[in-house]
Motif scaffolding. Structure first.
Motif: not given
Lengths: 259, 502
Positions: B1-9
């Motif tokens: 299952m895909k895990i999306e990590r946001s790198s914005e912060w």
């Protein structure tokens, strides 16, 4: 969020962002926006483009927000605002952007004498399990940048403390040994471990629901060799609706020097 | 299952560390965290909206309906609860939920003109949603939640402006008005973008289950092919379970229907009586004379006869209009003379009897304005106060009439349109002075009083003059009601079998 809460939220936000409040009673609030806040919440990018292009004088808006339309006198001219209104969501978005990164030093009583402040990295994560339904969990971690110890519910621990943007005179803040970015990686790893250990039957159930709906869709178009456009549209819609994924988002974080 | 990590912060944090730039305020930091915490969706199921509506106490079936629409139907549904169960509340809950979650920014509600103000009130007061009714100088663009009458919306220039707005959610009240796909309003609704859509109606079908086709097609276009192939496929295969199962599936995918008996609430009973009335010899004579008129021009015989069963005032109006048109003035004048000479209105007399015996508040429904005015005078001359209720009244007048009825008058005399949208649970006697052709209208009328909050059994008096067209109407109504009940029974069977199998 009840009208009074919406009202206090607005007041607090405008105070913090230096927008003077020109008039107020229980049910409304008139505020003079700054250029920055106007750009963030008033949704008029073309006006600002124009101002910048022509070098004209900027005229940030003055707005009256009506926080309780039913209770207020009918003759107020302004914008009704409530929990769920797009303007409110824009304010939340602005708060998000303006309350994202901090570096703070715990306030210490002068009487105590020399004190040492320990560096911590505090980060607040939101984990979302998404399919056709959503479940969100907040995790707040703090990691000691000297020892590497990780503490849970970090925000709850520190939210009642008082902080300053510079250390007090009698406080000595220790430089971190573990680099903040390295510490952040460790926190990410911790979250991913928690997720891995969690129960994910929700995803299997979503898949079952998807297959079920797809079967019904297929049934009604069985006869047709060439499926019409609306079949594809519906099929794509089902895909988007049921697609399972887990999102990890950082809400905010910062360096905290704690006593 | 895909895990999306946001790198914005993270990227922003790196910048702050290197630039030694200005950090954010502790207060705003806390506010940010608190808001996210407050808006958190902690469970896969359940509504968040109720947390923010402290003054609203929705009933169990209303919460379940809203949850079903959001969790199972993705916001596209037909809300088909029986009259008086609170479909507006269910729709309000769904709208509020989507607003809070940021999934809906702009919403349009289409309702019959007489119900627009009620929607404005309900949404504003119960749901804290600042909904606005469309009037001449209202700027559509400025309001996120707009309520408009269906008749206004389907015409230009409103139609085009609505298309431009790109509403996320469309709510249509009394959606059975969309049953006919050849109408302007159906075509209008069909071409609207419908990200989320609720169709509200207590009477989604009248004669056969296939009528659902057009409503379902608004939500799931193309699924059912066109009407003819649909009907052919499902009529022929009534014994083919597989076909029926899938049809059931489809209906259950888009419809929520609660019946009184399912709500677990104790409902009072309906006591229906048919009151037969006999014309006097004189009235009978005029009635029969009307039947002999040969050339009625653009006026129908049936209308005249029906009006005669109502009052001489109503009949007289039509006859007078006919005179202006007609080539047989003498015949008509003759009848008019006899008509005006009538001294007794048998039906009105019976009505007076019922009102006096009830010794309580009574609502009288009539189809004719002229009868309405006559009845008020007649009752008054017998010492009974009454108030009138018409479709043309504006909101404040309607509220005032309702107030007068509650506090001062014994009787409310309403025309059909006036009957829409007022809730009068404090009254439990209904006289159908004139019978409508359509049994749905009867259901709607009774629904004014037999709804949540009614504490007494509801007495319904259906007046019919013997040996006249009204007897036919009565028989027809019963047939239609039987058909309706059977067909609704079919519908309910489809829906309940599904529930059992889940």
């Amino acid at each position: 969020m009840y009208p009074q809460q919406v009202h206090s939220y607005l007041r607090q936000f405008f105070n913090e962002t230096n927008c003077p409040i020109l008039g107020e009673d229980q049910h409304y609030l008139t505020v003079q926006l700054t250029v920055d806040i106007d750009k963030r919440i008033m949704n008029r990018p073309f006006y600002w483009q124009y101002v910048e292009a022509t070098n004209s004088e900027a005229n940030p808006a003055q707005v009256t927000f009506i926080t309780n339309q039913t209770a207020s006198a009918g003759n107020l001219y302004g914008e009704a605002i409530h929990f769920g209104s797009p303007r409110m969501n824009q304010l939340f978005q602005a708060t998000r952007e303006l309350g994202a990164y901090v570096q703070l030093f715990e306030k210490v009583d002068n009487e105590i004498g020399q004190v040492i402040l320990t560096p911590w990295l505090g980060v607040n994560f939101k984990v979302s399990y998404c399919c056709d339904r959503t479940k969100e969990t907040l995790y707040s971690f703090g990691i000691n940048l000297l020892t590497g110890i990780i503490k849970e519910d970090f925000q709850e621990t520190i939210c009642t403390s008082e902080f300053d943007t510079v250390p007090a005179d009698n406080a000595f803040h220790v430089q971190y040994i573990i680099k903040p970015l390295r510490a952040l990686e460790r926190l990410h790893a911790t979250i991913e471990q928690i997720i891995e250990r969690d129960d994910h039957s929700w995803a299997t159930e979503a898949k079952k629901r998807w297959q079920h709906d797809q079967r019904v869709l297929d049934y009604f178009y069985e006869e047709e060799e060439e499926k019409p456009e609306c079949y594809d549209i519906e099929k794509k819609a089902l895909e988007e609706q049921y697609d399972t994924k887990i999102k990890i988002e950082i809400i905010n974080g910062g360096l905290f020097y704690l006593y | 299952m895909k895990i999306e990590r946001s790198s914005e912060w993270e990227e922003g944090f790196i910048n702050k560390l290197h630039e030694h730039g200005k950090w954010d305020s502790w207060t705003l930091y806390k506010m940010n965290y608190d808001i996210v915490k407050m808006k958190l969706i902690p469970d896969f199921t359940g509504l968040q909206a109720t947390k923010y509506l402290p003054n609203l106490k929705p009933l169990k079936h209303q919460l379940e309906a809203a949850e079903t629409v959001i969790e199972r139907m993705n916001g596209k549904a037909i809300l088909a609860d029986e009259v008086g169960l609170g479909k507006t509340i269910e729709a309000g809950l769904v709208l509020k939920e989507y607003l809070i979650r940021g999934l809906v920014k702009k919403a349009l509600i289409l309702a019959p003109a007489s119900l627009v103000n009620q929607w404005v009130e309900e949404l504003n007061i119960k749901f804290h949603i600042p909904a606005v009714a469309y009037k001449k100088n209202v700027q559509i663009e400025r309001h996120d939640v707009l309520i408009m009458s269906m008749d206004t919306a389907k015409k230009s220039p409103h139609k085009e402006r609505i298309y431009e707005q790109g509403y996320d959610m469309i709510i249509i009240d009394e959606a059975h008005k969309l049953k006919n796909h050849k109408t302007q309003i159906y075509e209008f609704v069909q071409s609207l973008k419908k990200k989320f859509c609720l169709l509200l109606t207590a009477t989604p079908i009248q004669n056969d289950v296939f009528e659902l086709f057009y409503l379902i097609s608004l939500l799931k276009p193309g699924h059912l092919g066109n009407y003819d192939t649909f009907q052919a496929a499902f009529s022929a295969s009534k014994h083919d379970l597989e076909h029926d199962d899938f049809l059931k599936e489809l209906v259950n995918q888009v419809m929520v229907r609660n019946r009184r008996e399912d709500t677990g609430i104790e409902w009072t009973n309906r006591r229906v009586q048919i009151i037969p009335i006999e014309f006097t010899k004189e009235e009978e004579e005029v009635y029969n004379l009307l039947g002999t008129l040969q050339n009625t021009g653009s006026f129908s015989m049936i209308t005249l006869q029906k009006e005669m069963c109502s009052s001489k005032e109503a009949t007289g109006l039509t006859l007078t209009k006919m005179l202006e048109d007609n080539a047989q003035p003498q015949e008509i004048e003759g009848i008019l003379a006899k008509l005006m000479a009538l001294e007794v209105n048998s039906k009105a007399k019976k009505t007076l009897e019922i009102v006096e015996q009830a010794k309580d508040k009574v609502i009288i429904f009539t189809e004719y304005r002229a009868t309405q005015i006559y009845l008020q005078w007649y009752l008054h001359s017998n010492g009974i106060t009454s108030v009138l209720f018409n479709g043309k009244y504006n909101k404040s007048k309607r509220d005032y009439m309702k107030h007068l009825f509650k506090e001062r008058a014994q009787v409310l005399i309403a025309t059909e349109a006036g009957g829409e949208g007022i809730n009068l649970q404090f009254c439990h006697h209904v006289i159908n002075y004139d019978l409508p052709w359509n049994p749905m209208k009867l259901e709607q009328r009774i629904g004014r009083v037999h709804r949540l909050g009614q504490e007494h059994d509801v007495h319904i008096y259906n007046l019919a003059i013997v040996n006249t067209i009204e007897e036919n109407i009565l028989a027809l109504l019963h047939t239609k009601i039987d058909v309706f009940e059977k067909v609704v029974g079919d519908l309910d069977a489809i829906l309940s079998n599904f529930k059992e199998s889940v």
